[in-house]
Design an enzyme around this catalytic site. Structure first.
Site, PDB file in Angstrom:
ATOM      1  N   SER A  32       1.520 -10.084  -8.786  1.00  0.00           N
ATOM      2  CA  SER A  32       1.513  -8.816  -8.037  1.00  0.00           C
ATOM      3  C   SER A  32       2.652  -8.770  -7.019  1.00  0.00           C
ATOM      4  O   SER A  32       3.333  -7.755  -6.880  1.00  0.00           O
ATOM      5  CB  SER A  32       0.196  -8.668  -7.274  1.00  0.00           C
ATOM      6  OG  SER A  32      -0.867  -8.488  -8.154  1.00  0.00           O
ATOM      7  N   ARG A  60      -3.512   2.503 -22.327  1.00  0.00           N
ATOM      8  CA  ARG A  60      -4.074   2.488 -20.967  1.00  0.00           C
ATOM      9  C   ARG A  60      -3.870   3.819 -20.234  1.00  0.00           C
ATOM     10  O   ARG A  60      -2.869   4.511 -20.435  1.00  0.00           O
ATOM     11  CB  ARG A  60      -3.505   1.292 -20.189  1.00  0.00           C
ATOM     12  CG  ARG A  60      -3.977  -0.006 -20.842  1.00  0.00           C
ATOM     13  CD  ARG A  60      -3.495  -1.218 -20.136  1.00  0.00           C
ATOM     14  NE  ARG A  60      -4.080  -1.360 -18.805  1.00  0.00           N
ATOM     15  CZ  ARG A  60      -3.730  -2.313 -17.954  1.00  0.00           C
ATOM     16  NH1 ARG A  60      -2.811  -3.198 -18.303  1.00  0.00           N
ATOM     17  NH2 ARG A  60      -4.295  -2.390 -16.772  1.00  0.00           N
ATOM     18  N   SER A 103      -7.300   1.555  -6.650  1.00  0.00           N
ATOM     19  CA  SER A 103      -6.304   0.864  -7.457  1.00  0.00           C
ATOM     20  C   SER A 103      -5.072   0.531  -6.633  1.00  0.00           C
ATOM     21  O   SER A 103      -4.430   1.412  -6.067  1.00  0.00           O
ATOM     22  CB  SER A 103      -5.903   1.731  -8.654  1.00  0.00           C
ATOM     23  OG  SER A 103      -4.709   1.241  -9.220  1.00  0.00           O
ATOM     24  N   ASP A 156      -9.409  -9.326 -11.162  1.00  0.00           N
ATOM     25  CA  ASP A 156      -8.718 -10.177 -12.137  1.00  0.00           C
ATOM     26  C   ASP A 156      -9.424 -11.516 -12.356  1.00  0.00           C
ATOM     27  O   ASP A 156      -9.082 -12.258 -13.283  1.00  0.00           O
ATOM     28  CB  ASP A 156      -7.271 -10.419 -11.706  1.00  0.00           C
ATOM     29  CG  ASP A 156      -6.440  -9.137 -11.789  1.00  0.00           C
ATOM     30  OD1 ASP A 156      -6.850  -8.205 -12.512  1.00  0.00           O
ATOM     31  OD2 ASP A 156      -5.387  -9.063 -11.127  1.00  0.00           O
ATOM     32  N   ARG A 174     -12.220  -5.667 -21.195  1.00  0.00           N
ATOM     33  CA  ARG A 174     -12.603  -7.044 -20.848  1.00  0.00           C
ATOM     34  C   ARG A 174     -14.108  -7.274 -20.905  1.00  0.00           C
ATOM     35  O   ARG A 174     -14.545  -8.411 -21.124  1.00  0.00           O
ATOM     36  CB  ARG A 174     -12.034  -7.433 -19.473  1.00  0.00           C
ATOM     37  CG  ARG A 174     -10.541  -7.698 -19.562  1.00  0.00           C
ATOM     38  CD  ARG A 174      -9.929  -8.216 -18.278  1.00  0.00           C
ATOM     39  NE  ARG A 174      -8.538  -8.593 -18.553  1.00  0.00           N
ATOM     40  CZ  ARG A 174      -7.591  -8.680 -17.631  1.00  0.00           C
ATOM     41  NH1 ARG A 174      -7.865  -8.431 -16.362  1.00  0.00           N
ATOM     42  NH2 ARG A 174      -6.363  -9.031 -17.964  1.00  0.00           N
TER      43      ARG A 174
HETATM   44  C1  S3P Z   1      -2.600  -5.194  -9.536  1.00  0.00           C
HETATM   45  C2  S3P Z   1      -3.758  -4.519  -9.279  1.00  0.00           C
HETATM   46  C3  S3P Z   1      -4.949  -4.584 -10.142  1.00  0.00           C
HETATM   47  C4  S3P Z   1      -4.916  -5.830 -11.027  1.00  0.00           C
HETATM   48  C5  S3P Z   1      -3.589  -6.022 -11.692  1.00  0.00           C
HETATM   49  C6  S3P Z   1      -2.475  -6.127 -10.672  1.00  0.00           C
HETATM   50  C7  S3P Z   1      -1.466  -5.020  -8.616  1.00  0.00           C
HETATM   51  O1  S3P Z   1      -4.999  -3.442 -10.955  1.00  0.00           O
HETATM   52  O2  S3P Z   1      -5.933  -5.762 -11.997  1.00  0.00           O
HETATM   53  O3  S3P Z   1      -3.617  -7.213 -12.468  1.00  0.00           O
HETATM   54  O4  S3P Z   1      -0.535  -5.856  -8.627  1.00  0.00           O
HETATM   55  O5  S3P Z   1      -1.472  -4.048  -7.855  1.00  0.00           O
HETATM   56  P1  S3P Z   1      -5.566  -2.034 -10.397  1.00  0.00           P
HETATM   57  O6  S3P Z   1      -4.800  -1.707  -9.220  1.00  0.00           O
HETATM   58  O7  S3P Z   1      -5.371  -1.059 -11.502  1.00  0.00           O
HETATM   59  O8  S3P Z   1      -7.021  -2.299 -10.124  1.00  0.00           O
END
Ligand code: S3P
Length: 434
Positions: A26, A128, A172, A320, A351
């Protein structure tokens, strides 16, 4: 498309060792994108070695940003020449591969550019949902078209953007990043609100690059027209990758595992609280801050595991880590129930379905709900043929489940682990004692 590989997992006695992990996925995405927009050269050590972050770097190259990587053993460094907010029109479609973060965050940056671009992805990414970024970006003045059902490819006709005040219907961090990045190119102020707190790497990264961002409980604000300054530093080890090793150690009383330079941002480290709740002995030492991100050493000692229920904001904070927690759940005494996890159905695979199918293949009893699952404890699993569903976290989670199963576990489509962690299987094997 990489060639399909199968990895065989043999039962373990316990895990022992000290490791350091590749940089957080991230954070690496965000630093790379902001480095491309900044003035000056951004130098990053311990950048994520995963294919997802390589997709981000390739998209940035297509947009006229120059960068170079250097590899020392398993460690990757990146030097990014900032464009000073001057990206150039791409000649080709930008390929985001398997990466939801790349497509959603890049769409925020591209919405405010004076050119057209197209974002494409692999089969999984092409399924997605993108309405979550298309809708607020359209409110900001962006013009974006997609394939049917708001799926990729996304065609972005860059426009002049204006700030909005937006409440996210689904919490999100990717959407928040998208809107804050779009906000950099928008006139006025952009406000993003969320009832549930998610990972805050976007605001920490923006601040590290010299941008003023303000946070007040569930809202974050940014003004357009700010300039970014290049940074130097390391990316903390990825706690979502660490989760597989910590849970593997947790499964066996007698395990002793230490992970240093690990990202411990409080919005990401909820796993440690749940491991403690399950009965794992966790010690955190050597805390320091790296560009606003908390980093430290985590030591874990295996123990008989109790059970837990994960719901509400905890589910969002652990999103995650749910696959690995579900994969060790049958080995707890009281089981694990996971609710409010409908988002898991629109990740790299569905998942919930992937976890349920694979646990049942190993002989486990599982109850499936639209928004989660309940896995009773006290179960004995047997080795089986596991389908990764081309989902990196499913492949890695079931490799760990296989360590305590009876007989051999075969992970089919194991190559997908390289989406976030190319060296995963070798590192796991190096820690296992039999
Ligand atoms: C992420 C946020 C999450 C996570 C993804 C990475 C990020 O997704 O599942 O692996 O780096 O901001 P969402 O923001 O869609 O929940």
């Amino acid at each position: 498309m990489s060639e399909k590989t199968t990895v065989v997992i043999h039962p373990a006695k316990n895990l022992e060792g000290g490791i350091r992990l590749p940089g957080d996925k991230s954070i690496s995405h965000r630093y790379a994108m902001l480095g491309a927009l900044a003035e000056g050269t951004t130098r990053l050590d311990n950048f994520s070695t995963g294919k997802d972050c390589a997709s981000t770097l390739e998209c940035l190259r297509e947009l006229g940003c120059r960068w170079e990587t250097t590899r020392k053993g398993e460690t990757l460094s990146v030097e990014i020449q900032g464009t000073g907010m001057n990206l150039s029109a791409p000649q080709n479609a930008l390929n985001c591969g398997n990466s939801g973060s790349t497509i959603r965050m890049m769409s925020g940056i591209l919405a405010g550019q004076p050119f057209e671009s197209e974002l494409i992805g692999d089969e999984s990414l092409s399924r997605r949902p993108m309405a979550r970024v298309m809708k607020p970006l359209a409110e900001m003045g962006a013009s974006i078209t997609s394939a049917e059902g708001n799926r990729p490819p996304l065609r972005i006709h860059g426009s002049k953007l204006h700030g909005i005040d937006y409440s996210m219907p689904v919490a999100s961090a990717q959407v928040e990043a998208c809107l804050l990045f779009a906000g950099l190119f928008a006139e006025g102020e952009t406000v993003v609100r969320s009832a549930i707190r998610t990972r805050d790497h976007s605001e920490l990264a923006l601040r590290a690059f010299g941008v003023e961002v303000t946070r007040n409980l569930g809202e974050v604000r940014i003004h357009g027209g700010q300039r970014l300054r290049a940074i130097e530093g390391g990316v903390p080890g990825d706690i979502s990758s660490a989760a597989f090793f910590l849970c593997a150690a947790a499964l066996f009383p007698g395990s002793q595992l230490a992970i240093d330079s690990l990202g411990l941002n409080p919005t990401r480290a909820r796993l440690l609280d749940f491991l403690v709740q399950l009965g794992v002995k966790i010690r955190v030492t050597q805390l320091e801050e790296l560009n606003g991100e908390l980093v430290g050493t985590v030591q874990a000692e295996g123990a008989p595991l109790k059970g837990c229920k994960i719901s509400g904001g905890d589910t969002a904070a652990l999103i995650d880590e749910i696959p690995i927690l579900a994969a060790i759940a049958p080995y707890t005494s009281d089981g694990i129930e996971i609710r409010n996890a409908g988002e898991l159905r629109v990740k790299e695979s569905d998942r919930i379905t992937s976890i349920v199918g694979n646990l049942r293949a190993m002989g486990a009893e599982v109850e499936e709900f639209p928004d989660g699952l309940r896995i009773p404890g006290g179960q004995t699993l047997h080795g089986a043929s596991i389908d990764s569903f081309d989902d990196h976290r499913i492949a890695m989670a079931f490799a760990v489940a296989g360590l305590r199963a009876q007989g051999e576990t075969q992970i089919d489509g194991a190559e997908c682990a390289s989406i976030s962690f190319p060296g995963f299987f070798d590192l796991l094997e190096s820690l296992v004692r039999r």
